[in-house]
Design a protein around this motif. Structure first.
Motif, PDB file in Angstrom:
ATOM      1  N   ALA A 129      -8.558   1.191  -2.978  1.00  0.00           N
ATOM      2  CA  ALA A 129      -8.782  -0.413  -2.749  1.00  0.00           C
ATOM      3  C   ALA A 129      -8.733  -0.942  -1.379  1.00  0.00           C
ATOM      4  O   ALA A 129      -9.396  -1.706  -0.660  1.00  0.00           O
ATOM      5  CB  ALA A 129      -7.811  -1.188  -3.603  1.00  0.00           C
ATOM      6  N   ALA A 130      -7.817  -0.160  -0.595  1.00  0.00           N
ATOM      7  CA  ALA A 130      -7.615  -0.305   0.788  1.00  0.00           C
ATOM      8  C   ALA A 130      -8.948   0.014   1.354  1.00  0.00           C
ATOM      9  O   ALA A 130      -9.348  -0.517   2.612  1.00  0.00           O
ATOM     10  CB  ALA A 130      -6.371   0.203   1.527  1.00  0.00           C
ATOM     11  N   PRO A 166       0.718  -1.240   0.121  1.00  0.00           N
ATOM     12  CA  PRO A 166      -0.005  -0.018   0.158  1.00  0.00           C
ATOM     13  C   PRO A 166       0.978   1.208   0.011  1.00  0.00           C
ATOM     14  O   PRO A 166       2.053   1.340   0.360  1.00  0.00           O
ATOM     15  CB  PRO A 166      -0.789  -0.229   1.143  1.00  0.00           C
ATOM     16  N   PRO A 199      -3.589  -4.239  -0.765  1.00  0.00           N
ATOM     17  CA  PRO A 199      -4.300  -3.057  -1.831  1.00  0.00           C
ATOM     18  C   PRO A 199      -3.364  -2.314  -2.277  1.00  0.00           C
ATOM     19  O   PRO A 199      -2.429  -1.825  -1.741  1.00  0.00           O
ATOM     20  CB  PRO A 199      -5.359  -2.549  -0.456  1.00  0.00           C
ATOM     21  N   GLU A 200      -3.485  -2.347  -3.609  1.00  0.00           N
ATOM     22  CA  GLU A 200      -2.473  -1.305  -4.436  1.00  0.00           C
ATOM     23  C   GLU A 200      -2.772   0.118  -4.073  1.00  0.00           C
ATOM     24  O   GLU A 200      -2.006   0.863  -4.589  1.00  0.00           O
ATOM     25  CB  GLU A 200      -2.595  -1.905  -5.800  1.00  0.00           C
ATOM     26  N   ARG A 211     -13.601   6.034  -5.862  1.00  0.00           N
ATOM     27  CA  ARG A 211     -12.463   5.450  -6.452  1.00  0.00           C
ATOM     28  C   ARG A 211     -11.601   6.484  -7.039  1.00  0.00           C
ATOM     29  O   ARG A 211     -11.305   6.468  -8.260  1.00  0.00           O
ATOM     30  CB  ARG A 211     -12.610   4.457  -7.612  1.00  0.00           C
ATOM     31  N   GLU A 220     -11.887   0.144   0.537  1.00  0.00           N
ATOM     32  CA  GLU A 220     -13.205  -0.864   0.232  1.00  0.00           C
ATOM     33  C   GLU A 220     -12.731  -2.027   0.965  1.00  0.00           C
ATOM     34  O   GLU A 220     -13.757  -2.693   1.668  1.00  0.00           O
ATOM     35  CB  GLU A 220     -12.944  -1.197  -1.287  1.00  0.00           C
ATOM     36  N   LEU A 221     -11.680  -2.489   1.064  1.00  0.00           N
ATOM     37  CA  LEU A 221     -11.097  -3.688   1.929  1.00  0.00           C
ATOM     38  C   LEU A 221     -11.852  -3.335   3.522  1.00  0.00           C
ATOM     39  O   LEU A 221     -12.188  -4.182   4.433  1.00  0.00           O
ATOM     40  CB  LEU A 221      -9.964  -4.057   1.935  1.00  0.00           C
TER      41      LEU A 221
END
Length: 422
Positions: A167-168, A8, A162-163, A64, A170-171
């Protein structure tokens, strides 16, 4: 590590190279809020701007809007470093602790494990019984009685984290809601990136905790001694290493492990990245002594500073054997956090040869090499550009003559074919 893996995004790192373009209409208000927060003259004013900044970030992470976030960070990195730091910190906090209601606080948790082995370091799916065991051990040894933990069924490598910020985020929302609802989470491991094999690397247990709003999340926040003092983080870590290490050894056979303090994703990853540097040097010395059948006194280490955009980005250590300048192994030592030192010069067209050294880091590397028994150490005065192998993308390492070479073990070395050391 023998090479570097992407995880990350971390604070205080230069981001994209093209950062001087005009801000978009979406990025400009975000940059202004970060600047106003950095310039605040009182706690009351800071609280005001921080609330507005966090409110602006939440919909961007849900929508996003990584491009806007990265453009704003890049712009502030080169124009207002204090505001950059404020924004990066605010993004991390918003990602890790999504607002999922008024009654529960959420934290995206990572428990890092440093590992080295001449075999592939395991990653991937974990059996449910093992997940339950780790959950119980973390609850007992690390978390407060108020916290409820949900762990994923996955041992993550850095390549599989997560890239992006979104994305992080959302997780964090997915796991945070599962923690609130007290349900299990299963990650689809088939669609995750493959894990690269290194001699030394980091693995992560990832989960989320929910706690009643305002209550402590960790053991070190709770009075634990008869005199009313807090349990120290060192005490918590010692307990976690004792019990968690035994459990992790079962799913990571053949690995030497060092567990680190579980914490929020970004703090845990940053601390793991720092500690992994020294850990990889120790692992490299032990491995080379065994695989090449030479004492560490006959291993030569060449240390070079590598520069990008006018500042030192990382050090690289090239290992060779006495009497031969070929590089048999290399370690990347990235600079992290405050190690970057002064604010970057906005004019990037500087002569890399004139960039000042980082004597604290250089001295730390030298001391560590001596600690593991390597006495032939050459710190090169040159400043090298960040160069990689054109064929495989591996970093190139300096030899004693200052040449940048690919790391290649001798053909008669005892190394499994599946292992990469660069």
């Amino acid at each position: 590590m023998g090479g570097t893996s992407e995880g990350p995004p971390m604070r205080r790192k230069p981001l994209n190279t093209a950062s001087r373009s005009k801000l978009s209409k979406y990025a400009k208000p975000l940059a202004n809020l970060a600047i106003l927060l950095a310039d605040a003259g009182s706690r009351l004013e800071r609280r005001f701007w921080k609330k507005k900044l966090f409110a602006a970030l939440a919909p961007m992470l849900e929508g996003r809007s990584d491009t806007t976030l990265m453009q704003t960070l890049d712009h502030l990195y080169s124009t207002n470093y204090r505001a950059y730091d404020e924004l990066a910190f605010a993004i991390e906090n918003t990602v890790e602790s999504p607002e999922l209601g008024q009654e529960e606080d959420i934290l995206l948790l990572a428990a890092p494990v440093l590992a080295w082995s001449t075999y592939n370091i395991p990653s991937g799916k974990i059996e449910e019984a093992t997940v339950a065991e780790f959950t119980k051990l973390l609850q007992k040894n690390v978390l407060s009685d108020h916290a409820h933990l949900v762990l994923t069924n996955m041992l993550f490598s850095p390549d599989q984290l997560p890239e992006s910020y979104t994305a992080a985020a959302e997780l964090a929302r997915q796991l945070g809601q599962a923690a609130i609802d007290r349900v299990k989470v299963r990650i689809d491991t088939e669609n995750l990136p493959a894990t690269q094999s290194f001699l030394s690397d980091v693995r992560y247990l990832i989960g989320a905790i929910s706690v009643p709003a305002g209550q402590p999340a960790f053991k070190w926040q709770v009075e634990a001694h008869s005199n009313g003092t807090l349990l120290s983080k060192d005490e918590v870590l010692a307990n976690w290493r004792l019990t968690g290490g035994q459990a992790l050894q079962k799913i990571m056979p053949g690995c030497l492990l060092e567990l680190m303090l579980p914490n929020g994703l970004y703090n845990a990853c940053r601390e793991a990245e720092k500690e992994a540097r020294a850990y990889s040097v120790r692992a490299s010395a032990a491995f080379l002594e065994s695989a090449l059948d030479v004492p560490t006194q006959k291993i030569h280490a060449s240390v070079g500073a590598f520069v990008d955009r006018g500042e030192i980005e990382e050090y690289r250590i090239g290992f060779s054997v006495e009497g031969n300048s070929d590089i048999v192994h290399g370690v990347v030592w990235p600079l992290i956090g405050e190690e970057y030192g002064n604010e970057p010069d906005p004019v990037y067209e500087k002569d890399i040869e004139s960039e000042p050294d980082n004597p604290v880091i250089r001295s730390k590397i030298e001391a560590l090499l001596k600690e593991v028994g390597i006495r032939q150490i050459k710190v090169l005065e040159e400043r090298f550009p960040l160069e990689y192998c054109e064929d495989c993308g591996s970093p190139l390492y300096p030899n004693p003559e200052g040449e940048l070479l690919h790391a290649e073990l001798p053909e008669d070395s005892e190394l499994p074919n599946s292992m990469h050391l660069h």
